[in-house]
Design a protein around this motif. Structure first.
Motif, PDB file in Angstrom:
ATOM      1  N   ILE A  35       0.892  -1.346   0.079  1.00 18.81           N
ATOM      2  CA  ILE A  35      -0.025   0.110   0.081  1.00 18.81           C
ATOM      3  C   ILE A  35       0.852   1.244  -0.165  1.00 18.81           C
ATOM      4  N   LEU A  36       1.830   1.231   0.918  1.00 20.64           N
ATOM      5  CA  LEU A  36       2.765   2.407   0.803  1.00 20.64           C
ATOM      6  C   LEU A  36       3.510   2.758  -0.292  1.00 20.64           C
ATOM      7  N   ALA A  37       3.996   1.427  -1.059  1.00 15.58           N
ATOM      8  CA  ALA A  37       4.680   1.530  -2.431  1.00 15.58           C
ATOM      9  C   ALA A  37       3.868   2.370  -3.294  1.00 15.58           C
ATOM     10  N   ALA A  38       2.611   1.620  -3.561  1.00 17.38           N
ATOM     11  CA  ALA A  38       1.553   2.249  -4.334  1.00 17.38           C
ATOM     12  C   ALA A  38       1.387   3.815  -4.107  1.00 17.38           C
ATOM     13  N   SER A  39       1.345   3.973  -2.617  1.00 13.57           N
ATOM     14  CA  SER A  39       1.104   5.667  -2.513  1.00 13.57           C
ATOM     15  C   SER A  39       2.139   6.660  -2.858  1.00 13.57           C
ATOM     16  N   LEU A  40       3.432   6.007  -2.795  1.00 14.41           N
ATOM     17  CA  LEU A  40       4.408   6.569  -3.265  1.00 14.41           C
ATOM     18  C   LEU A  40       4.443   6.831  -4.621  1.00 14.41           C
ATOM     19  N   ASN A  41       4.233   5.805  -5.448  1.00 15.05           N
ATOM     20  CA  ASN A  41       4.332   5.682  -6.812  1.00 15.05           C
ATOM     21  C   ASN A  41       2.987   6.821  -7.455  1.00 15.05           C
ATOM     22  N   LEU A  42       1.934   6.960  -6.774  1.00 13.05           N
ATOM     23  CA  LEU A  42       0.977   7.889  -7.140  1.00 13.05           C
ATOM     24  C   LEU A  42       1.392   9.243  -6.817  1.00 13.05           C
ATOM     25  N   LEU A  43       2.007   9.432  -5.782  1.00 18.94           N
ATOM     26  CA  LEU A  43       2.525  10.948  -5.238  1.00 18.94           C
ATOM     27  C   LEU A  43       3.595  11.413  -6.425  1.00 18.94           C
ATOM     28  N   VAL A  44       4.573  10.448  -6.588  1.00 18.14           N
ATOM     29  CA  VAL A  44       5.652  10.894  -7.669  1.00 18.14           C
ATOM     30  C   VAL A  44       5.155  11.125  -8.926  1.00 18.14           C
ATOM     31  N   GLU A  45       4.054  10.198  -9.346  1.00 14.54           N
ATOM     32  CA  GLU A  45       3.910  10.257 -10.830  1.00 14.54           C
ATOM     33  C   GLU A  45       2.440  11.322 -10.943  1.00 14.54           C
ATOM     34  N   GLU A  46       1.703  11.423 -10.051  1.00 14.43           N
ATOM     35  CA  GLU A  46       0.550  12.281 -10.247  1.00 14.43           C
ATOM     36  C   GLU A  46       0.204  13.405  -9.237  1.00 14.43           C
ATOM     37  N   TYR A  48      -0.120  15.016  -4.955  1.00 16.73           N
ATOM     38  CA  TYR A  48      -0.783  14.737  -3.855  1.00 16.73           C
ATOM     39  C   TYR A  48      -2.463  14.496  -3.892  1.00 16.73           C
ATOM     40  N   GLN A  49      -3.013  15.145  -4.831  1.00 15.47           N
ATOM     41  CA  GLN A  49      -4.341  15.057  -5.111  1.00 15.47           C
ATOM     42  C   GLN A  49      -4.715  13.741  -5.592  1.00 15.47           C
ATOM     43  N   ALA A  50      -3.781  13.151  -6.358  1.00 15.62           N
ATOM     44  CA  ALA A  50      -4.078  11.749  -6.807  1.00 15.62           C
ATOM     45  C   ALA A  50      -4.098  10.703  -5.658  1.00 15.62           C
ATOM     46  N   MET A  51      -3.282  11.065  -4.693  1.00 18.79           N
ATOM     47  CA  MET A  51      -3.150  10.088  -3.832  1.00 18.79           C
ATOM     48  C   MET A  51      -4.360   9.814  -2.771  1.00 18.79           C
ATOM     49  N   SER A  52      -5.552   9.767  -3.115  1.00 18.95           N
ATOM     50  CA  SER A  52      -6.945   9.588  -2.612  1.00 18.95           C
ATOM     51  C   SER A  52      -6.894   8.064  -2.042  1.00 18.95           C
ATOM     52  N   MET A  53      -7.881   7.750  -1.018  1.00 20.49           N
ATOM     53  CA  MET A  53      -7.965   6.359  -0.459  1.00 20.49           C
ATOM     54  C   MET A  53      -8.253   5.562  -1.536  1.00 20.49           C
ATOM     55  N   ILE A 115      22.865  13.374  -0.083  1.00 14.72           N
ATOM     56  CA  ILE A 115      21.695  13.994  -0.228  1.00 14.72           C
ATOM     57  C   ILE A 115      21.533  14.906  -1.559  1.00 14.72           C
ATOM     58  N   LEU A 116      22.750  15.331  -1.959  1.00 11.71           N
ATOM     59  CA  LEU A 116      22.738  16.115  -3.149  1.00 11.71           C
ATOM     60  C   LEU A 116      22.612  15.115  -4.307  1.00 11.71           C
ATOM     61  N   GLU A 117      23.135  14.051  -4.333  1.00 15.42           N
ATOM     62  CA  GLU A 117      22.832  13.255  -5.353  1.00 15.42           C
ATOM     63  C   GLU A 117      21.506  12.618  -5.462  1.00 15.42           C
ATOM     64  N   ASP A 118      20.678  12.562  -4.192  1.00 13.51           N
ATOM     65  CA  ASP A 118      19.614  11.829  -4.103  1.00 13.51           C
ATOM     66  C   ASP A 118      18.626  12.918  -4.825  1.00 13.51           C
ATOM     67  N   ILE A 119      18.980  14.334  -4.501  1.00  4.54           N
ATOM     68  CA  ILE A 119      18.066  15.349  -5.169  1.00  4.54           C
ATOM     69  C   ILE A 119      17.806  15.008  -6.462  1.00  4.54           C
ATOM     70  N   ARG A 120      18.950  14.540  -7.127  1.00  5.80           N
ATOM     71  CA  ARG A 120      18.369  14.332  -8.824  1.00  5.80           C
ATOM     72  C   ARG A 120      17.568  13.139  -9.093  1.00  5.80           C
ATOM     73  N   THR A 121      17.059  12.548  -8.145  1.00  7.99           N
ATOM     74  CA  THR A 121      16.330  11.618  -8.451  1.00  7.99           C
ATOM     75  C   THR A 121      14.941  11.989  -8.566  1.00  7.99           C
ATOM     76  N   LYS A 122      14.033  11.312  -9.331  1.00 11.74           N
ATOM     77  CA  LYS A 122      12.615  11.569  -9.704  1.00 11.74           C
ATOM     78  C   LYS A 122      11.864  11.693  -8.526  1.00 11.74           C
ATOM     79  N   LYS A 123      11.956  10.654  -7.758  1.00 14.35           N
ATOM     80  CA  LYS A 123      11.258  10.727  -6.439  1.00 14.35           C
ATOM     81  C   LYS A 123      11.337  11.973  -5.517  1.00 14.35           C
TER      82      LYS A 123
END
Length: 224
Positions: A35-46, A48-53, A115-123
């Motif tokens: 569930i948390l993995a799916a939530s993160l994917n929605l947050l990244v791709e679409e 916060y508004q898309a991350m509805s229950m 941290i600076l390298e991680d900032i370059r990730t899509k997530k």
């Protein structure tokens, strides 16, 4: 004096990390993690508004009632998601903070490089600015974001204290806050698919040298 050469290890931070499973139904733990993995994917791709229950439940192929068994509300879901996100960073930070025989200057450089390298990730580029904007209007998100960054700053405070045991607790926190804020501010300019992403290696080198020199040489302009 330790020389900081800028040759940092390449560390990839996991998207999510979970506490050790202690008893209970194994499938239940697996379901919460999915569930948390799916939530993160929605947050990244679409966003916060898309991350509805309902959207999260659909992404997991389950009924809404099954989702609410694990997370009673969207707030519970956000709390669980941010805890899993920051826990992944804490695992890497702890490994760096406790690197045996490594001077604190090098460990500060390692954490900042991570941290600076991680900032370059899509997530990271997608998730955190989304939360920053929401925190301006949503008290719950504001509190969660502040909690998340406080946990992320803790290893910086510890290492600054090792480098400069003469500084007060407030001074250590001030320097850690400045370092953290300076790094996070690059997200909108040099994060994933941002205009200056290709310049991030040089920005990283400039930032790390500046941070190490700052902590080494800092003198409070208004001593108590």
């Amino acid at each position: 004096m330790t020389e900081i050469k800028g040759n940092f290890r390449s560390i990839t931070v996991a998207d999510l990390a979970f506490p050790p499973r202690e008893g209970g139904y194994a499938k239940g733990h697996e379901t919460r993690e999915a569930i948390l993995a799916a939530s993160l994917n929605l947050l990244v791709e679409e966003g916060y508004q898309a991350m509805s229950m309902r959207r999260v439940a659909a992404a997991c192929g389950m009924k809404l009632g099954n989702l609410t068994y694990h997370f009673a509300s969207r707030e519970d879901l956000v709390r669980g998601l941010l805890d899993a996100v920051i826990r992944a960073y804490e695992i890497e930070f702890a490994a760096i903070v406790h690197m045996p025989g490594t001077p604190p200057e090098e460990r500060l450089a390692e954490i900042c490089g991570l941290i600076l390298e991680d900032i370059r990730t899509k997530k990271t580029t997608r998730v955190f600015p989304e939360l920053w904007a929401l925190s301006n209007h949503d008290p719950f998100v504001f509190e969660r974001v502040q909690e998340t960054y406080a946990r992320a700053r803790a290893p910086l405070v510890e290492i600054v204290g090792e480098m400069r045991p003469d500084l007060s607790e407030d001074q250590r926190h001030d320097l850690a806050l400045f370092i953290s804020a300076s790094m996070e501010g690059t997200t909108m300019f040099a994060g994933y698919e941002k205009p200056f992403e290709a310049r991030m290696p040089m920005i990283e080198t400039i930032a790390i040298k500046s941070f190490v020199d700052l902590v080494r040489n800092w003198e409070d302009p208004e001593p108590n």
